[in-house]
Write an enzyme that holds these catalytic residues in place. Sequence first.
Site, short mmCIF file in Angstrom:
data_model
loop_
_atom_site.label_atom_id
_atom_site.label_comp_id
_atom_site.label_asym_id
_atom_site.label_seq_id
_atom_site.Cartn_x
_atom_site.Cartn_y
_atom_site.Cartn_z
N HIS A 400 -3.27 3.89 1.92
CA HIS A 400 -2.18 4.86 2.10
C HIS A 400 -1.51 4.71 3.47
CE1 HIS A 400 0.23 8.02 0.79
NE2 HIS A 400 -0.64 9.01 0.65
N ASP A 404 3.04 4.22 0.22
CA ASP A 404 3.25 5.64 -0.06
C ASP A 404 2.98 5.94 -1.53
OD1 ASP A 404 4.04 6.11 2.56
OD2 ASP A 404 6.14 5.65 2.12
#
Length: 429
Positions: A400, A404
């Site tokens: 992450h 995204d």
Amino acid sequence: MRWATVFAKKYVVRERAENIMAIDVNVPTLGESITEATVGEWLKQPGDAVEMDEPIVSLETDKVAVEVPAPAAGILGEHKVAEGDNVEVGALIATIEEGSGAAAPKPAPKAEETATKTETKVEQQPDANNAPVTLSPAVRRLVLEHGLDPSSIKGTGRDGRLTKEDVLDAAKAAKAAPAPAAASDTAAVVSSPANNRGEERVRMTRLRQTIAKRLKSAQDTAALLTTFNDVDMTAVIEARTKYKELFEKKHGVRLGFMGFFAKAACLALKDVPSVNAQIDDKEIVYHDYVDISVAVSAPNGLVVPVIRNAEQMSFADIENTIGDFGRRAKDGSLKMEEMQGGTFTISNGGVFGSLMSTPIINPPQSAVLGLHRIEKRAVVMPDGSIEARPMMYLALSYDHRLIDGREAVTFLVRIKEAIEDPTRLLIDL
């Protein structure tokens, strides 16, 4: 005259002895950044005759098992290291007395070898042709655990050697076979005591240790997150059913699901390049090529050989490459360079029956696509009707820090669209 004959004979014997040359067997170069390995299994014993280039020992590295060939023909001398020992590149591990002839007498067993005589007796059992069956330590443990006769099991490994899968399959078959009829109604039933609770401590292989370190490092370093979707496999199943015979006849390989998913991943990675990228310190490295690491099950653990430039390959090229990886992973003949690199990973847990999972990325990659089993589920169709459709859950685990949530979802949607409408794979949509 007699003295001259004796002298001549002694001279010839001494000359022959002096002409026997001992050849060192050293640990070969194992690949970039790999400096040591673990001795996994001796394939030849002291006193055995060996041919040039014949494998004599298997070494376990961080990524794959490597067989060391004999540098010359002759008789194998003393093992300089034992199974389980760590050895550095270039280290002396054995010697070979160069030349041909009958095998030399084997040295007397060491104390520790005598102590384990009961356990190792199963390693050399005669088969139907009175040929010895050589078992690796892991296979030997399984044979003993299940009480099987190794000579009755057909080996599928290199040179007909038994693999762990062979033993497990034989154990399943033995359990499924009907029990023999009792000799009499008064036959005694023997059962284990209730407190017979055994334990066994087995040293982790170097490959398993490396897998553990890399997976834990991924969890400690990356901000891991998993996004799910599902895909209707109807169109792909219909395409395979329609063309599988023609495909195999033309290309000599079966048309599998991985070819479709690899091609779909190439399209999706083009649309969402961050999934094909990686973090290098404070920089992001984007790749204009797709090297897909394919998770393959091997006897000592999971390995991930790389399909290089997958975006340029045809379905047949991809399926041939994956099939070759699977065969050579099973017999331990994958090369070090085939395990290095990779920009994205596909892991198919569905072949083992997995319904859903959260796979862990393969550092320094930033994402891994997990495939799962296909099962029919009730699906509401666009016209409101309900049909039983062959569905598969998809899982994308990703870092992450780089990817995204929107990009992860978009990537999975692209995969879903390409699989549900394979025509997209042909016209690059």
